[in-house]
Design an enzyme around this catalytic site. Sequence first.
Site, PDB file in Angstrom:
ATOM      1  N   ARG A  78      39.902  -7.568 111.284  1.00 15.15           N
ATOM      2  CA  ARG A  78      39.644  -8.780 110.505  1.00 15.15           C
ATOM      3  C   ARG A  78      38.181  -8.840 110.029  1.00 15.15           C
ATOM      4  NH1 ARG A  78      39.731 -15.093 111.109  1.00 15.15           N
ATOM      5  NH2 ARG A  78      40.851 -15.487 109.181  1.00 15.15           N
TER       6      ARG A  78
ATOM      7  N   TRP B 221      52.023 -12.862 114.894  1.00 14.14           N
ATOM      8  CA  TRP B 221      53.099 -12.632 113.916  1.00 14.14           C
ATOM      9  C   TRP B 221      54.206 -11.743 114.486  1.00 14.14           C
ATOM     10  CZ3 TRP B 221      47.931 -12.945 112.643  1.00 14.14           C
ATOM     11  CH2 TRP B 221      47.568 -13.793 111.598  1.00 14.14           C
TER      12      TRP B 221
ATOM     13  N   HIS C 166      37.171  -9.184 106.155  1.00 22.23           N
ATOM     14  CA  HIS C 166      36.388 -10.311 105.627  1.00 22.23           C
ATOM     15  C   HIS C 166      35.043  -9.868 105.047  1.00 22.23           C
ATOM     16  CE1 HIS C 166      38.535 -14.126 107.257  1.00 22.23           C
ATOM     17  NE2 HIS C 166      39.384 -13.219 106.841  1.00 22.23           N
TER      18      HIS C 166
HETATM   19 ZN1  ZEM Z   1      44.539 -12.301 107.935  1.00 20.91          ZN
HETATM   20  N1  ZEM Z   1      44.426 -14.057 108.911  1.00 20.91           N
HETATM   21  N2  ZEM Z   1      44.847 -13.266 106.168  1.00 20.91           N
HETATM   22  N3  ZEM Z   1      44.496 -10.517 106.929  1.00 20.91           N
HETATM   23  N4  ZEM Z   1      44.147 -11.327 109.651  1.00 20.91           N
HETATM   24  C1  ZEM Z   1      44.274 -14.233 110.257  1.00 20.91           C
HETATM   25  C2  ZEM Z   1      44.193 -13.234 111.214  1.00 20.91           C
HETATM   26  C3  ZEM Z   1      44.147 -11.889 110.914  1.00 20.91           C
HETATM   27  C4  ZEM Z   1      44.953 -14.616 105.991  1.00 20.91           C
HETATM   28  C5  ZEM Z   1      44.624 -15.600 106.929  1.00 20.91           C
HETATM   29  O1  ZEM Z   1      44.356 -16.896 106.506  1.00 20.91           O
HETATM   30  C6  ZEM Z   1      44.498 -15.309 108.323  1.00 20.91           C
HETATM   31  C7  ZEM Z   1      44.699 -10.324 105.589  1.00 20.91           C
HETATM   32  C8  ZEM Z   1      45.128 -11.278 104.701  1.00 20.91           C
HETATM   33  C9  ZEM Z   1      45.186 -12.657 104.997  1.00 20.91           C
HETATM   34  C10 ZEM Z   1      44.017  -9.972 109.805  1.00 20.91           C
HETATM   35  C11 ZEM Z   1      43.917  -9.032 108.792  1.00 20.91           C
HETATM   36  C12 ZEM Z   1      44.138  -9.306 107.456  1.00 20.91           C
HETATM   37  C13 ZEM Z   1      44.238 -15.617 110.565  1.00 20.91           C
HETATM   38  C14 ZEM Z   1      44.041 -16.195 111.958  1.00 20.91           C
HETATM   39  C15 ZEM Z   1      44.398 -16.292 109.383  1.00 20.91           C
HETATM   40  C16 ZEM Z   1      44.458 -17.809 109.238  1.00 20.91           C
HETATM   41  C17 ZEM Z   1      42.544 -16.311 112.283  1.00 20.91           C
HETATM   42  C18 ZEM Z   1      42.295 -16.860 113.664  1.00 20.91           C
HETATM   43  O2  ZEM Z   1      42.657 -18.019 113.883  1.00 20.91           O
HETATM   44  O3  ZEM Z   1      41.757 -16.125 114.511  1.00 20.91           O
HETATM   45  C19 ZEM Z   1      45.398 -14.886 104.642  1.00 20.91           C
HETATM   46  C20 ZEM Z   1      45.654 -16.227 104.009  1.00 20.91           C
HETATM   47  C21 ZEM Z   1      45.558 -13.674 104.033  1.00 20.91           C
HETATM   48  C22 ZEM Z   1      46.074 -13.472 102.655  1.00 20.91           C
HETATM   49  C23 ZEM Z   1      46.997 -12.583 102.381  1.00 20.91           C
HETATM   50  C24 ZEM Z   1      44.411  -8.954 105.246  1.00 20.91           C
HETATM   51  C25 ZEM Z   1      44.476  -8.393 103.826  1.00 20.91           C
HETATM   52  C26 ZEM Z   1      44.057  -8.321 106.405  1.00 20.91           C
HETATM   53  C27 ZEM Z   1      43.633  -6.907 106.646  1.00 20.91           C
HETATM   54  C28 ZEM Z   1      43.918  -5.907 105.821  1.00 20.91           C
HETATM   55  C29 ZEM Z   1      43.982  -9.656 111.215  1.00 20.91           C
HETATM   56  C30 ZEM Z   1      43.916  -8.260 111.818  1.00 20.91           C
HETATM   57  C31 ZEM Z   1      44.067 -10.865 111.911  1.00 20.91           C
HETATM   58  C32 ZEM Z   1      44.093 -11.084 113.419  1.00 20.91           C
HETATM   59  C33 ZEM Z   1      42.713 -11.397 113.945  1.00 20.91           C
HETATM   60  C34 ZEM Z   1      42.685 -11.658 115.433  1.00 20.91           C
HETATM   61  O4  ZEM Z   1      41.640 -12.113 115.894  1.00 20.91           O
HETATM   62  O5  ZEM Z   1      43.657 -11.392 116.140  1.00 20.91           O
END
Ligand code: ZEM
Length: 290
Positions: free
Chosen positions: A47, A190, A51
């Site tokens: 993540r 998920w 970001h």
């Molecule tokens: Zn995420 N993501 N993401 N994401 N994401 C979260 C967690 C993780 C969106 C999003 O709002 C959120 C992509 C795309 C998008 C990962 C990777 C990738 C979380 C939870 C949210 C709300 C955060 C938390 O509470 O800790 C949205 C709206 C997306 C639009 C499509 C893409 C592209 C990613 C990588 C290629 C990963 C690995 C996590 C888990 C983080 C963790 O701490 O476990």
Amino acid sequence: LSGSSGETKGIFTPKFEDYQKVYNEVAKLLEEKDDYDDGSYGPVLVRLAWHASGTFDKETGTGGSNGATMRFAPEGDHGANAGLKAARDFLEPVKEKFPWISYSDLWILSGVCAIQEMQGPTIPYRPGRVDKEVAACTPDGRLPDASQGNKHLRDIFYRMGFNDQEIVALSGAHALGRCHTDRSGFDGPWTFSPTVVTNEYYNLLLKEKWTWKKWNGPKQYEDKTSKSLMMLPTDMALISDKSFKPWVEKYAKDNDLFFKDFSAVITKLFELGVPFAESSEKYTFKPTNA
Ligand code: ZEM
């Protein structure tokens, strides 16, 4: 003076072996520091890399992984980046051990390492990012907002230069990790295997019955069967949109195709806006568990 580490006349020019050493160090820490979330910092490292990269704007060429401006307020304090300090702090001992690597190269290398160590596809890596000053921080609002839908996803990801297929392939990263109420406000993982890269996210999207979770938190879905999994409104947009859905179906059926497309699209993400030298080579790191 010479040897494997490319040190000549006091100017250190890191080579492939040096980056592999950094990779191995991150992999070692991932193995050791298993007292976190579902037993791994892997998802939060992915993540962080996402970001750092996902702020890219193709019109102005601003943002992207070059610069590591999330080290600074205001960017580090943007709501979307809540919780990523855990990932940055995890990497601090690595930066201390290998001070020659820029934070921006280290964050992306760590994302690559985490994906590979969590049994994901090989992700080619190129170094060459340079850390920038606070003035290069990107404005808030460039990362996606999970409470929105398909139009928002296109606005955000087209701005980075991605198409519909790539949006779906990137979203497969949500096989990993979880939402935290004290970060995004959302809650839960998920998939049932949040520390292994799989195409399970797509399978669950299609096969489970998803209903609104009844709670006081932000609107999210839960699976009808176990009530322990979640989907964000943006996740559900991938199956309600007629251009996104066929890709969800393809990736659900074919994990090899997902791995191939995910590797290609995340490599593109990680390289957005990075001015690599003409001569820069693509490195392929050896996973420590292979
Ligand atoms: Zn995420 N993501 N993401 N994401 N994401 C979260 C967690 C993780 C969106 C999003 O709002 C959120 C992509 C795309 C998008 C990962 C990777 C990738 C979380 C939870 C949210 C709300 C955060 C938390 O509470 O800790 C949205 C709206 C997306 C639009 C499509 C893409 C592209 C990613 C990588 C290629 C990963 C690995 C996590 C888990 C983080 C963790 O701490 O476990």
